[in-house]
Design a protein around this motif. Structure first.
Motif, PDB file in Angstrom:
ATOM      1  N   ALA A  29       3.963  74.457  27.127  1.00 52.38           N
ATOM      2  CA  ALA A  29       2.977  75.480  27.476  1.00 52.38           C
ATOM      3  C   ALA A  29       1.614  75.204  26.864  1.00 52.38           C
ATOM      4  O   ALA A  29       0.600  75.704  27.353  1.00 52.38           O
ATOM      5  N   VAL A  30       1.567  74.416  25.772  1.00 56.71           N
ATOM      6  CA  VAL A  30       0.281  74.132  25.105  1.00 56.71           C
ATOM      7  C   VAL A  30       0.067  72.623  24.996  1.00 56.71           C
ATOM      8  O   VAL A  30      -0.542  72.136  24.061  1.00 56.71           O
ATOM      9  N   ARG A  31       0.581  71.893  25.987  1.00 59.52           N
ATOM     10  CA  ARG A  31       0.522  70.431  25.937  1.00 59.52           C
ATOM     11  C   ARG A  31      -0.895  69.923  25.703  1.00 59.52           C
ATOM     12  O   ARG A  31      -1.105  68.960  24.949  1.00 59.52           O
ATOM     13  N   ASP A  32      -1.882  70.559  26.326  1.00 58.02           N
ATOM     14  CA  ASP A  32      -3.253  70.060  26.218  1.00 58.02           C
ATOM     15  C   ASP A  32      -3.845  70.295  24.834  1.00 58.02           C
ATOM     16  O   ASP A  32      -4.928  69.779  24.539  1.00 58.02           O
ATOM     17  N   GLN A  33      -3.182  71.055  23.972  1.00 60.61           N
ATOM     18  CA  GLN A  33      -3.678  71.330  22.633  1.00 60.61           C
ATOM     19  C   GLN A  33      -3.113  70.370  21.587  1.00 60.61           C
ATOM     20  O   GLN A  33      -3.561  70.380  20.438  1.00 60.61           O
ATOM     21  N   LEU A  34      -2.149  69.556  21.974  1.00 59.80           N
ATOM     22  CA  LEU A  34      -1.390  68.783  21.005  1.00 59.80           C
ATOM     23  C   LEU A  34      -1.660  67.290  21.128  1.00 59.80           C
ATOM     24  O   LEU A  34      -2.090  66.800  22.173  1.00 59.80           O
ATOM     25  N   SER A  35      -1.381  66.578  20.052  1.00 60.26           N
ATOM     26  CA  SER A  35      -1.504  65.125  20.051  1.00 60.26           C
ATOM     27  C   SER A  35      -0.518  64.521  21.043  1.00 60.26           C
ATOM     28  O   SER A  35       0.626  64.983  21.161  1.00 60.26           O
ATOM     29  N   PRO A  36      -0.919  63.468  21.778  1.00 54.66           N
ATOM     30  CA  PRO A  36       0.038  62.799  22.666  1.00 54.66           C
ATOM     31  C   PRO A  36       1.276  62.300  21.940  1.00 54.66           C
ATOM     32  O   PRO A  36       2.360  62.190  22.535  1.00 54.66           O
ATOM     33  N   ASP A  37       1.140  62.014  20.634  1.00 51.65           N
ATOM     34  CA  ASP A  37       2.292  61.545  19.866  1.00 51.65           C
ATOM     35  C   ASP A  37       3.362  62.613  19.716  1.00 51.65           C
ATOM     36  O   ASP A  37       4.499  62.303  19.340  1.00 51.65           O
ATOM     37  N   THR A  38       3.002  63.861  19.982  1.00 51.14           N
ATOM     38  CA  THR A  38       3.985  64.944  19.908  1.00 51.14           C
ATOM     39  C   THR A  38       5.193  64.641  20.772  1.00 51.14           C
ATOM     40  O   THR A  38       6.338  64.958  20.415  1.00 51.14           O
ATOM     41  N   TRP A  39       4.977  63.986  21.918  1.00 48.44           N
ATOM     42  CA  TRP A  39       6.078  63.772  22.859  1.00 48.44           C
ATOM     43  C   TRP A  39       7.028  62.695  22.392  1.00 48.44           C
ATOM     44  O   TRP A  39       8.198  62.677  22.799  1.00 48.44           O
ATOM     45  N   LEU A  40       6.561  61.815  21.521  1.00 51.98           N
ATOM     46  CA  LEU A  40       7.491  60.874  20.908  1.00 51.98           C
ATOM     47  C   LEU A  40       8.515  61.629  20.074  1.00 51.98           C
ATOM     48  O   LEU A  40       9.705  61.317  20.070  1.00 51.98           O
TER      49      LEU A  40
END
Length: 835
Positions: free
Chosen positions: A610-621
């Motif tokens: 829901a807040v993907r655009d607020q987070l570092s891309p590394d979050t998905w790792l």
């Protein structure tokens, strides 16, 4: 028998259609020679590794797609073998795409203004007026600038003669450009040698043009235009595409509930006040955009948005009502419309289409129904294409009766034998039918075309259906060039603008707040599960009575803290405590059961999306590793693997905490995330203390329980350094309740909570409440609380105190929600399809 190489085997396969890699002479086309050599060098084993690497990269980036009707999103299916297009061929195709974008723009402008094409009979009125995408309430609304169609996508296929034809025009809110960029990122990383050896046209200039184009369509009154991307929600089929596009453009991703209309202007709701919005790039279908004038049941739109568009205070692109161009009934008339509106012959033909509203065309459809694709002119959830040759005689008769009842609502389209491309799957390279989605965006009075696009191939070898909903596989498209790259304009060249740095909507604040809470809840659950499992290993077979009593107590504590009743308590709890393995495994992997680790991770992941655009891309790792750790246990629940999964989960959760600490700007969004974390940690510690310490046990058992609590609260090392070797309840309370310097104590959480609230607007009352709770902790008599009453096996003062403290912390959390989130409408997801 001579064993053929991968490429030789591919060339030898029969193919009824034009093949992109292999010419009619059975030889590899020049542009594909380097790729063919790579295929043979890698072989099936090497390609398996390449495909697996691509899959891991996609998982690490959190790239998902949710098909209609699916409860769970699936990983984006990507074949790493690119489609290669030569520069000369692409140049001709690009000119045709540019012309088609200009034609559709001219047609859209005319349909919502003068409507000369209807008056002059160039286009039958029924093709437009009967189409659900034509919105009469949008009449005369105009976007600033020379182009009314901001962005458009066109789905192309190459027919058996090698000629490109347009299958569909997508002009409502075209999706897929973000996926195309992700395909490029992954493909270039798994085939670095091949990618590096070629000059390939870049995709970046398209997104730079889109960013600058959005600035150009702003109202003239906007000195520094503020732009947002209106999303159809995190449950949308293309949620990743929307969020990634938001990141590429540098504009915030918002939901309808984030926006409001006041006095004819659109504002982004902010925790610290509203901010006017000048441009909205929408990814919500037109009729869902304004429940006041369009679809009353929609919770995705903004009441009053249409009136704001009429007043010219905001520019919505693509303009509301542009979906009228997604109409296959227009296709037969585009050649004559091109001459009338542009004065040009149409360069890029469409698939041969018969509009059934024309009597002669209807007659042909009757005669040829078994060889045509039948389509309603308006797209909808229950409407789809029908392949006439797949129908029985009875079904054809029934469909024909439907068509003849309302012929103007149907078309028959000749099937295009789409060209095939090599696709790797299950150790083989086989030909699959291909559709290329291309994109164009208005910039500076003209259209910029994305160099390449989003390729999709059929899910099955012999299938003619290429649709994401039917499991189509994605590919990257490389346009090979001999020209040096020209450094394009970038988003940095756009006027200084955007929404004010740090604007956080209530919806975003709530999602971040719960992201913090679920992250902390998952960590606390993981630590407690690890502690219980370790004690189970220590004491299950031990003859020591104190150890067995400690394990028995900890299993009940686990149920109480996680709320996973009946678990290890109640009438059936004793039997489960005798054989705890199955229940412990369920507390790790059962996502449907509130209180389990999997349930917390599931909700953590949903909040993150829901807040993907607020987070570092590394979050998905990190998220990918968390999900994989639990998913692996569904296949094999070996005891050793359970322990490894808990360790991997804890590592991921610590990495997630590190990312939020080191990679997020300290804006209001971060403050809400931290507020959620601190409230949740305080509540988890209090719940653990109350469940474990209120009951008084023999001293040797109490010592083991206290030590276990310290392990679960990650404070055992600090305790051993600071206090006497033998653990007792009073010193435990001093460390985990009162010590403000211990980052795991309740007092420390309240200090951090007060610091975060100080940065939030109108938080005086909340800070006063926090201070009252903090005073009650600072003045607590830990020795008195730890004391037991003669004749009782309980610590009654501790029970009352911790019960009251837990209640006050829960009230604080509710007060934060009431102060900042309470009035929000629950967002609903619009089905958006890459057909």
């Amino acid at each position: 028998m001579i064993k053929l190489s991968l490429v030789e085997g591919y060339c030898a396969q029969p193919r009824p259609a034009f093949d992109e890699m292999v010419g009619p002479d059975g030889q590899v086309r020049p542009a594909w020679e380097d790729l063919s050599r790579v295929l043979d060098q890698l072989g099936p084993a090497g390609l398996d590794v390449t495909a697996a690497t691509a899959s891991r990269l996609l998982e690490g980036d959190g790239v998902v797609y949710r098909a209609i009707g699916d409860d769970a999103a699936q990983q984006w299916p990507l074949d790493p073998l690119p489609v290669l297009l030569e520069d000369a061929e692409w140049g001709a195709l690009e000119r045709g795409l540019n012309q088609r974008a200009r034609l559709l723009d001219a047609l859209l402008t005319d349909l919502y203004r003068a409507r000369t094409v209807l008056r002059r009979g160039l286009l039958p009125a029924e093709t437009v007026l009967a189409h659900t995408g034509f919105l009469r309430s949008c009449d005369q609304i105009r976007v600033p600038g020379p182009r009314q169609l901001f962005t458009v996508a066109m789905d192309l296929a190459r027919d058996a003669d090698g000629r490109w034809v347009v299958l569909h025009d997508r002009a409502a809110s075209p999706s897929g450009a973000g996926f195309a960029m992700e395909n490029r990122r992954v493909t270039s990383r798994v085939l670095p040698g091949l990618y590096g050896d070629h000059r390939i046209n870049r995709l970046g200039p398209f997104f730079a043009a889109m960013r600058l184009g959005l600035q150009e369509v702003a109202p003239s009154t906007a000195e520094a235009p503020r732009v947002v991307l209106l999303s159809s929600g995190p449950m949308s089929e293309t949620a990743y595409d929307q969020a990634f596009l938001s990141q590429l453009l540098g504009y915030p991703l918002v939901s309808g509930s984030d926006l409001s209309v006041r006095e004819g202007k659109v504002f982004l709701r902010g925790i610290d006040g509203p901010e006017q919005v000048d441009v909205i790039l929408r990814r919500v279908d037109s009729d869902f955009c304004d429940p006041l004038e369009l679809r009353p049941s929609s919770q995705l739109g903004v009441p009053g948005l249409l009136e704001a568009c009429r007043l010219g205070s905001v520019s919505v692109v693509n303009g509301l009502g542009s979906g009228v161009l997604e109409n296959p009934a227009l296709l037969p008339y585009l050649p004559s419309l091109s001459l009338a509106l542009l004065g040009e012959e149409l360069v890029l033909p469409s698939a041969a289409t018969l509009w059934c509203g024309d009597p002669s065309s209807l007659r042909q459809v009757r005669e040829r129904i078994d060889e045509l694709v039948l389509k309603p002119i308006s797209r909808g959830f229950s409407r789809s294409s029908t392949f006439g040759w797949e129908l029985s005689a009875a079904d054809r008769g029934e469909l024909l009766a439907q068509i003849e009842a309302e012929p103007h609502l149907w078309v028959g389209q000749e099937a295009v034998a789409a060209s095939t491309v090599p696709t790797f799957e299950r150790g083989q390279v086989t030909p699959r039918s291909m559709v290329l989605r291309t994109f164009a965006v208005a910039r500076g009075g003209d259209y910029e075309v994305l160099s390449g696009g989003l390729v999709r191939v059929a899910a099955e070898r012999d299938s003619v259906l290429v649709s994401a909903q039917a499991g189509a596989i994605a590919k990257d498209a490389w346009v090979l060039t001999s020209r040096p790259h020209v450094v394009p304009d970038t988003w940095l060249d756009a006027p200084a603008a955007g929404v004010r740095h740090g604007v956080v909507s209530p919806r975003m604040a709530e999602d971040l707040f719960w992201l913090g809470r679920y992250t902390e809840r998952a960590e606390a659950t993981t630590r407690l599960l690890r502690t219980v499992r370790d004690r189970s290993g220590d004491f299950t077979q031990s003859p020591e009575p104190a150890g067995a009593a400690c394990l028995d107590a900890l299993l009940q504590v686990l149920t109480t803290v996680t709320g996973t009743w009946p678990g290890f308590v109640g009438p059936t709890g004793a039997a489960r405590r005798e054989a705890p393995r199955a229940e412990l495994l369920a507390l790790v992997v059962d996502a449907r059961r509130p209180g389990t680790l999997a349930h917390a991770v599931q909700h953590l992941t949903a909040s993150t999306h829901a807040v993907r655009d607020q987070l570092s891309p590394d979050t998905w790792l990190v998220i990918g590793s968390l999900e994989a750790a639990l998913r692996d246990l569904e296949v094999d629940s070996d005891e050793v693997l359970v322990g490894q999964a808990l360790t991997r989960s804890l590592s991921g959760l610590l990495a997630l905490a590190g990312l939020s600490a080191e990679s997020m700007v300290r804006d209001l969004g971060w403050r809400f995330l931290e507020t959620g974390r601190r409230l949740e940690r305080a509540q988890q510690v209090v719940a653990l203390l109350r469940a474990a310490l209120v009951e008084q046990r023999p001293a040797d058992v109490d010592g083991l329980v206290v030590e276990s609590v310290l392990m679960a609260a990650e404070s055992i090392i600090t305790y051993r350094r600071r206090y006497a070797p033998r653990a007792d309840v009073s010193t435990l309370l001093d460390l985990l309740l009162v010590d403000r310097e211990n980052p795991r104590s309740v007092a420390h959480q309240l200090d951090r909570l007060a610091g975060n609230l100080a940065h939030l607007p109108s938080s005086e009352g909340l800070r006063e409440s926090v201070e009252r709770v903090a005073v009650s902790i600072r003045t607590a008599d830990v020795h008195g609380l730890a004391a037991a009453v003669d004749g009782f096996r309980r610590r009654p003062q501790l029970a009352v105190y911790l019960g009251d403290l837990g209640s006050r912390l829960r009230s604080l959390a509710l007060d934060v929600e009431r102060a900042y989130f309470e009035d929000l409408l629950a967002p609903s997801s619009l089905v958006e399809v890459i057909a």
